[in-house]
Design an enzyme around this catalytic site. Structure first.
Site, PDB file in Angstrom:
ATOM      1  N   THR A 278      20.750  52.944  59.684  1.00 52.33           N
ATOM      2  CA  THR A 278      19.438  52.436  60.102  1.00 52.33           C
ATOM      3  C   THR A 278      19.374  52.293  61.621  1.00 52.33           C
ATOM      4  O   THR A 278      20.395  52.231  62.305  1.00 52.33           O
ATOM      5  CB  THR A 278      19.158  51.073  59.457  1.00 52.33           C
ATOM      6  OG1 THR A 278      20.203  50.157  59.826  1.00 52.33           O
ATOM      7  CG2 THR A 278      19.108  51.188  57.946  1.00 52.33           C
TER       8      THR A 278
ATOM      9  N   GLY B 232      13.702  54.466  56.327  1.00 51.06           N
ATOM     10  CA  GLY B 232      12.487  55.029  55.751  1.00 51.06           C
ATOM     11  C   GLY B 232      11.853  56.091  56.628  1.00 51.06           C
ATOM     12  O   GLY B 232      12.464  56.612  57.565  1.00 51.06           O
TER      13      GLY B 232
ATOM     14  N   SER C 286      26.546  49.872  60.876  1.00 51.12           N
ATOM     15  CA  SER C 286      25.557  48.877  60.473  1.00 51.12           C
ATOM     16  C   SER C 286      25.208  48.006  61.672  1.00 51.12           C
ATOM     17  O   SER C 286      26.099  47.523  62.372  1.00 51.12           O
ATOM     18  CB  SER C 286      26.096  47.997  59.340  1.00 51.12           C
ATOM     19  OG  SER C 286      25.239  46.893  59.115  1.00 51.12           O
ATOM     20  N   PRO C 287      23.916  47.770  61.907  1.00 48.56           N
ATOM     21  CA  PRO C 287      23.535  46.932  63.045  1.00 48.56           C
ATOM     22  C   PRO C 287      23.596  45.441  62.742  1.00 48.56           C
ATOM     23  O   PRO C 287      23.304  44.623  63.617  1.00 48.56           O
ATOM     24  CB  PRO C 287      22.091  47.365  63.310  1.00 48.56           C
ATOM     25  CG  PRO C 287      21.566  47.713  61.957  1.00 48.56           C
ATOM     26  CD  PRO C 287      22.735  48.322  61.217  1.00 48.56           C
TER      27      PRO C 287
ATOM     28  N   SER D 261      22.074  59.474  59.410  1.00 44.00           N
ATOM     29  CA  SER D 261      22.623  58.338  60.122  1.00 44.00           C
ATOM     30  C   SER D 261      22.372  57.063  59.335  1.00 44.00           C
ATOM     31  O   SER D 261      21.752  57.084  58.277  1.00 44.00           O
ATOM     32  CB  SER D 261      21.949  58.202  61.482  1.00 44.00           C
ATOM     33  OG  SER D 261      20.569  57.864  61.288  1.00 44.00           O
TER      34      SER D 261
ATOM     35  N   ASN E 138      32.306  52.958  57.547  1.00 42.38           N
ATOM     36  CA  ASN E 138      30.998  52.552  58.065  1.00 42.38           C
ATOM     37  C   ASN E 138      31.199  51.741  59.344  1.00 42.38           C
ATOM     38  O   ASN E 138      31.628  50.593  59.298  1.00 42.38           O
ATOM     39  CB  ASN E 138      30.249  51.731  57.018  1.00 42.38           C
ATOM     40  CG  ASN E 138      28.817  51.427  57.437  1.00 42.38           C
ATOM     41  OD1 ASN E 138      28.410  51.695  58.561  1.00 42.38           O
ATOM     42  ND2 ASN E 138      28.044  50.866  56.523  1.00 42.38           N
TER      43      ASN E 138
ATOM     44  N   PHE F 198      22.398  50.720  47.998  1.00 38.21           N
ATOM     45  CA  PHE F 198      21.680  50.428  46.755  1.00 38.21           C
ATOM     46  C   PHE F 198      22.615  49.762  45.757  1.00 38.21           C
ATOM     47  O   PHE F 198      22.351  48.660  45.280  1.00 38.21           O
ATOM     48  CB  PHE F 198      21.074  51.697  46.162  1.00 38.21           C
ATOM     49  CG  PHE F 198      20.250  51.434  44.925  1.00 38.21           C
ATOM     50  CD1 PHE F 198      18.917  51.081  45.038  1.00 38.21           C
ATOM     51  CD2 PHE F 198      20.806  51.516  43.659  1.00 38.21           C
ATOM     52  CE1 PHE F 198      18.149  50.802  43.905  1.00 38.21           C
ATOM     53  CE2 PHE F 198      20.059  51.249  42.521  1.00 38.21           C
ATOM     54  CZ  PHE F 198      18.721  50.891  42.649  1.00 38.21           C
TER      55      PHE F 198
END
Length: 460
Positions: free
Chosen positions: A349, A371, A277-278, A347, A274, A143
């Site tokens: 995304t 989400g 991240s994909p 986790s 991190n 964010f």
């Protein structure tokens, strides 16, 4: 109290109505080859017709609040102000997703968001890593990528806020559009690709904020009794995490994370590596047993070689993906236990597309899904990791949280702390007190007297 609240409201309304704001045309790009100067707040994009409607609605609420506050005490007005954001929030759905995100960050950076004045219920307080959290509900990384709005976000009532991911060198990330709403499913797909202003800019912002928070802490300490474990973070009220990423073109991932540690750890209450991240090619390969072990060792060494005061170095966590096999989870758990990792975030995304989104054409977009559809997958993985680590490592549950019941389920599954992002994007500021209120009811319903008592309850 009513008089103070009225004065505060009037001041807020004046600032909102009359402050001149520098604008940044929608679609303008930054120059990646140079480091832009740090600023205390982001530029506000040019207002479209929909943006002007949103602004008008917010101004209307400010005026209504000014009229209402004269008859309400501070706590009552605070509750009204949070609830009033429910009226404004739907207007954000009319805007482009990334534009709406920039607008929200700008509002938080300028203090144009509700500020929580009501103390959190004692039942929500807990101690982790030698710090007192007023509540276990945090804002996930993604964010506030560039640490532009930490004060405003912490002021909204989050127990902690995590900024980033921050890369060593500024990078634009992937081409736009790169954020897609699945509104019916309460989900988002993003392929941002670590868009970041870089550690130099973020370090300047955090340094400036660090000074302000230290002053706030000094003021609070002088007026409250001493305690072995003080509330809030190392540099003032609220816990601040810093999420570290690697640059897309970097050939030495460890060097990128080490650079982040050297430049940002002095401002962090905890650090996050991190590797999940994909949207950055090859990043998830760092979750392999050997790769992760080598990486964590180098980052721990970089952190520990720095000079630290009595509080010691910030805890180091790793954020992992939800798309891992049982064997991969076992490898990560083994590394975490062997290297005494301070925590795991479960986790990030998912690249999978659960049945809940299969009929939505937007689900075909490339990127990580977050989400509500991620809740079951991430919570099951959280439960497995709690078992594999034997409850010895603090876990942060993240993925699909949009209610107090969701947060409670994460805690029972093994989470010490809980993060949300997509739920906040859809629910707005009003969701924060709502989740905390619902969480209290869940704890009391099942006879728990504290968060600590509920952690991992499903395993007992």
């Amino acid at each position: 109290m009513a008089g103070r609240a009225a004065t505060s409201s009037a001041k807020w309304a004046r600032e909102f109505l009359f402050r001149r704001v520098s604008s940044n045309p929608l679609g303008a790009t930054r120059n990646c080859s140079s480091v832009p100067g740090a600023s205390s707040a982001p530029k506000v994009p040019h207002f479209s017709k929909r943006g002007r409607i949103l602004t008008g609605a917010t101004i209307g609420l400010a005026i209504a609040g000014g009229a209402y506050v004269s008859t309400a005490d501070e706590a009552t007005f605070c509750g009204w102000l949070f609830n009033a954001t429910k009226v404004v929030n739907p207007f954000f759905a009319l805007l482009d997703a990334e534009f709406a995100h920039k607008l929200a960050v700008s509002a938080a950076a300028r203090g144009w968001v509700p500020r929580e004045k009501r103390p959190d219920p004692a039942i929500l307080g807990l101690e982790v890593w030698g710090r007192k959290f007023s509540n276990p509900i945090g804002l996930a990384a993604g964010f506030d990528k560039n640490a532009e709005a930490t004060e405003g976000l912490l002021g909204m009532g989050f127990g902690f806020v995590e900024v980033g991911s921050v890369t060593p060198v500024p990078q634009e990330g992937n081409p736009k559009p790169r954020i897609f709403r699945l509104s019916q499913e309460g989900a988002i797909i993003n392929r941002c690709g670590f868009n970041s202003e870089g550690i130099v800019v973020v370090a300047k912002r955090l340094g400036a904020q660090h000074g302000k928070r230290m002053l706030a802490e000094t003021s609070a300490t002088s007026s409250s009794p001493s305690d072995d474990v003080k509330p809030g973070g190392k540099s003032g009220p609220g816990i601040l995490g810093v999420n570290l990423g690697k640059n897309k073109t970097s050939e030495d991932a460890a060097a990128d994370y080490v650079q982040g540690v050297h430049n940002l750890s002095q401002y962090a209450d905890y650090l996050v590596i991190n590797v999940s991240s994909p949207n950055t090619a090859g990043l998830r390969m760092l979750q392999g047993r050997k790769q992760l072990k080598d990486l964590v060792k180098k980052v721990q060494a970089a952190r520990d070689e720095m000079q630290w005061g009595d509080e010691g170095p910030p805890p180091l966590l790793v954020k992992i993906a939800p798309d891992l096999s049982r064997g991969e989870l076992e490898d990560i758990a083994a590394v975490a236990l062997a290297l005494h990792l301070d925590g795991l975030i479960i986790s990030n995304t998912t690249v999978s597309r659960p049945d809940a989104v299969s009929n939505n054409p937007v689900a075909t977009e490339t990127g990580g899904l977050s989400g509500k559809p991620l809740f079951a997958l991430s919570t099951n993985m959280l439960r497995d990791m709690y078992t594999l680590t034997r409850g010895k490592i603090p876990l942060i549950g993240c993925g699909g949280v949009s209610s107090g019941e969701d947060a409670y389920k994460k805690i029972r599954a093994g989470a010490t702390l809980v993060q949300l992002y997509t739920g906040f994007a859809y629910g707005g500021p009003a969701l924060i007190p709502q989740i905390k209120e619902e969480l209290v009811k869940c704890l009391e319903r099942d006879g728990f007297k504290s968060i600590h008592e509920a952690i991992g309850a499903d395993h007992r």
